[in-house]
Design a protein around this motif. Structure first.
Motif, mmCIF file in Angstrom:
data_model
loop_
_atom_site.group_PDB
_atom_site.id
_atom_site.type_symbol
_atom_site.label_atom_id
_atom_site.label_comp_id
_atom_site.label_asym_id
_atom_site.label_seq_id
_atom_site.Cartn_x
_atom_site.Cartn_y
_atom_site.Cartn_z
ATOM 1 N N ARG A 52 -49.088 17.137 -33.227
ATOM 2 C CA ARG A 52 -49.956 16.753 -32.138
ATOM 3 C C ARG A 52 -51.193 17.638 -32.130
ATOM 4 N N TRP A 53 -52.299 17.114 -31.613
ATOM 5 C CA TRP A 53 -53.505 17.924 -31.522
ATOM 6 C C TRP A 53 -53.318 19.075 -30.548
ATOM 7 N N VAL A 54 -52.501 18.876 -29.519
ATOM 8 C CA VAL A 54 -52.285 19.904 -28.514
ATOM 9 C C VAL A 54 -50.797 20.204 -28.428
ATOM 10 N N GLY A 55 -50.443 21.444 -28.653
ATOM 11 C CA GLY A 55 -49.076 21.884 -28.486
ATOM 12 C C GLY A 55 -48.099 21.252 -29.450
ATOM 13 N N SER A 56 -46.832 21.424 -29.194
ATOM 14 C CA SER A 56 -45.656 20.873 -29.875
ATOM 15 C C SER A 56 -45.456 21.458 -31.270
ATOM 16 N N THR A 57 -44.258 21.418 -31.689
ATOM 17 C CA THR A 57 -43.875 21.890 -33.007
ATOM 18 C C THR A 57 -44.011 20.742 -34.000
#
Length: 122
Positions: A52-57
């Motif tokens: 993802r562009w923001v956060g997550s592994t």
């Protein structure tokens, strides 16, 4: 409209490395997740990695886990796939894709690039 342009494919010997790039441009609304897929001759398109562009592994297919690394540069709207310890069975056309959620399912992605050929010789 969203445009995805892959680059970085080529011919490499087994055990070598390549880094693929996917530049995203245009209206990027709805492109919260980026995925890399690949399709070998005579085979179905298969998932490789997603982020993802923001956060997550990041998530990886078992077949590439530990050898491939997906990363992103938000400032450049570019996603990368670093491929190490390449094997002949990694030979395929590699596609990047953009969609609203991170997923291993190709039908969850809305936009696709034109693909870049990766060939690994034994």
């Amino acid at each position: 409209q969203v445009q995805l342009v892959e680059s970085g494919g080529g011919l490499v010997q087994a055990g070598g490395s390549l880094r693929l790039s996917c530049a995203v441009s245009g209206r990027t609304y709805g492109t919260y997740a980026m995925g890399w897929f690949r399709q070998a001759p005579g085979k179905e398109r298969e998932f490789a990695a997603a982020i993802r562009w923001v956060g997550s592994t990041p998530v990886y297919a078992d077949s590439v886990k530990g050898r491939f690394t997906i990363s992103k540069d938000n400032a450049k709207n570019t996603v990368y796939l670093q491929m190490d310890s390449l094997k002949p069975e990694d030979t395929a056309v590699y596609y990047c894709a953009a969609g609203p959620i991170i997923s291993a399912a190709s039908n969850r992605y809305t936009y696709w690039g034109q693909g870049t050929q990766v060939t690994v010789s034994s």
